[in-house]
Design an enzyme around this catalytic site. Sequence first.
Site, short mmCIF file in Angstrom:
data_model
loop_
_atom_site.label_atom_id
_atom_site.label_comp_id
_atom_site.label_asym_id
_atom_site.label_seq_id
_atom_site.Cartn_x
_atom_site.Cartn_y
_atom_site.Cartn_z
CG ASP A 35 -2.06 0.83 1.26
OD1 ASP A 35 -2.32 1.41 0.13
OD2 ASP A 35 -2.51 1.29 2.41
CG HIS A 36 -0.40 4.83 0.35
ND1 HIS A 36 -0.92 5.89 -0.54
CD2 HIS A 36 -1.59 4.56 0.79
CE1 HIS A 36 -2.04 5.98 -0.50
NE2 HIS A 36 -2.45 5.20 0.50
CD GLU A 60 -3.34 8.46 -4.58
OE1 GLU A 60 -3.25 7.31 -4.11
OE2 GLU A 60 -3.62 9.49 -4.31
CG HIS A 103 -5.44 8.05 3.36
ND1 HIS A 103 -4.65 8.70 2.56
CD2 HIS A 103 -5.66 6.82 3.03
CE1 HIS A 103 -4.55 7.82 1.37
NE2 HIS A 103 -5.15 6.73 1.69
N GLY A 144 -9.06 5.85 1.23
CA GLY A 144 -9.61 6.54 2.13
C GLY A 144 -11.28 6.42 2.27
CG ASN A 188 -7.44 0.91 -0.64
OD1 ASN A 188 -7.68 0.10 -1.52
ND2 ASN A 188 -6.16 1.60 -0.73
P1 13P Z 1 -8.97 4.96 5.40
O1 13P Z 1 -8.22 5.67 6.20
O2 13P Z 1 -10.34 5.56 5.08
O3 13P Z 1 -9.55 3.38 6.25
O4 13P Z 1 -8.36 4.41 4.05
C1 13P Z 1 -7.43 3.48 4.14
C2 13P Z 1 -6.64 3.60 2.68
O5 13P Z 1 -6.85 4.15 1.86
C3 13P Z 1 -5.25 2.80 2.60
O6 13P Z 1 -4.64 2.94 1.56
O1 G3H Z 2 -3.28 4.48 3.30
C1 G3H Z 2 -3.10 4.78 4.71
C2 G3H Z 2 -3.28 3.64 5.59
O2 G3H Z 2 -4.34 3.53 6.40
C3 G3H Z 2 -2.17 3.07 6.26
O3 G3H Z 2 -1.74 3.90 7.40
O4 G3H Z 2 0.77 4.28 7.35
O5 G3H Z 2 -0.58 4.70 9.43
O6 G3H Z 2 -0.44 2.28 8.37
P1 G3H Z 2 -0.41 3.82 8.23
ZN ZN Z 3 -4.53 4.71 0.90
#
Ligand code: 13P
Ligand code: G3H
Ligand code: ZN
Length: 324
Positions: free
Chosen positions: A85-86, A137, A181, A226, A268
């Site tokens: 993720d990211h 993205e 997010h 998000g 997500n």
């Molecule tokens: P939320 O913070 O809305 O749960 O989003 C999570 C997210 O986008 C993880 O990549």
């Molecule tokens: O996109 C963000 C996710 O909710 C992950 O958040 O980096 O705090 O684990 P985090």
């Molecule tokens: Zn995200």
Amino acid sequence: MNTREMFAKAVDGGYAIPAFNFNNMEQLQAIIKACAETKSPVILQVSSGARKYANQTLLRYMAEGAVAYAKELGWEHPQICLHLDHGDTFELCKSCVDFGFSSVMIDGSSLPYEENIALTKKVVEYAHQFDVTVEAELGVLAGVEDDVVAEESHYTKPEEVIDFATRSGCDSLAISIGTSHGAYKFKPEQCTRDPQTGRLVPPPLAFDVLAEIEKKLPGFPIVLHGSSSVPQEYVDIINANGGNMPDAVGVPEDQLRKAAKSAVCKINIDSDSRLAFTAAVRKVLAEKPGEFDPRKYCGPARDEMVKLYKHKIIEVLGSDGKAE
Ligand code: 13P
Ligand code: G3H
Ligand code: ZN
């Protein structure tokens, strides 16, 4: 498995695949239990924060263990994807590809357009050699943390998506249409207030932008980050048991349901699971101040997360029964 087949079926079927973040054993157990009981395909997401907290190696083997656990629960053919993720650099994405992840996200959304394309393309060229799928993205998500206010200028520009998807070669595209997010997605000044409950009513997502994007890229997998809804019952439990989360607000579930029926095929969700966990832990500790065995409060937290994930799968995403 990677996301290719999951997304193709989801786009055709008018539902979305849940992408749940995990950071610990209880969360992973809850995700797998919910998906096994509903026969839902699932994307397990590992963020940079999760890697720092729990260690990338451990998380990767936990995901492998999750497949075995799913089968033990009676899910004969689990459909599970392990996704970064990211990811923010080529090196990080490469290390996850080399390490057995089946999908990665390269988030170049903060870069200038051409640099985003170049970085995404580099990741795609590497990942595709190993049949690993790549999410990119385009557009900037608002965030309370970085003080970006959700406004149209940050939305994904529909006129850019064909060029971006074609030149980068990405397999799916995360877009910005007003989600963000965390548990405070909209500032009070962006919302109205329900006069009866006093709760914030958030502005609607930009479905016109989503429709434009869908028209430009028919059948192309679109991703919504998000997408937590910040269930008010969890916020209430947290606040009633020593917490303090005023004006926490998320994306209403009916809007996500509507998005899932369109080109959006990955949604997500992370914050809602954190809220479920925290609400359950706070409640147990408030009711039993003498309790000191973590299993006695992490167990109820895990049960609450199972309930939450099943609700999302069945009532919001519509992915139940899609991985029989
Ligand atoms: P939320 O913070 O809305 O749960 O989003 C999570 C997210 O986008 C993880 O990549
Ligand atoms: O996109 C963000 C996710 O909710 C992950 O958040 O980096 O705090 O684990 P985090
Ligand atoms: Zn995200």
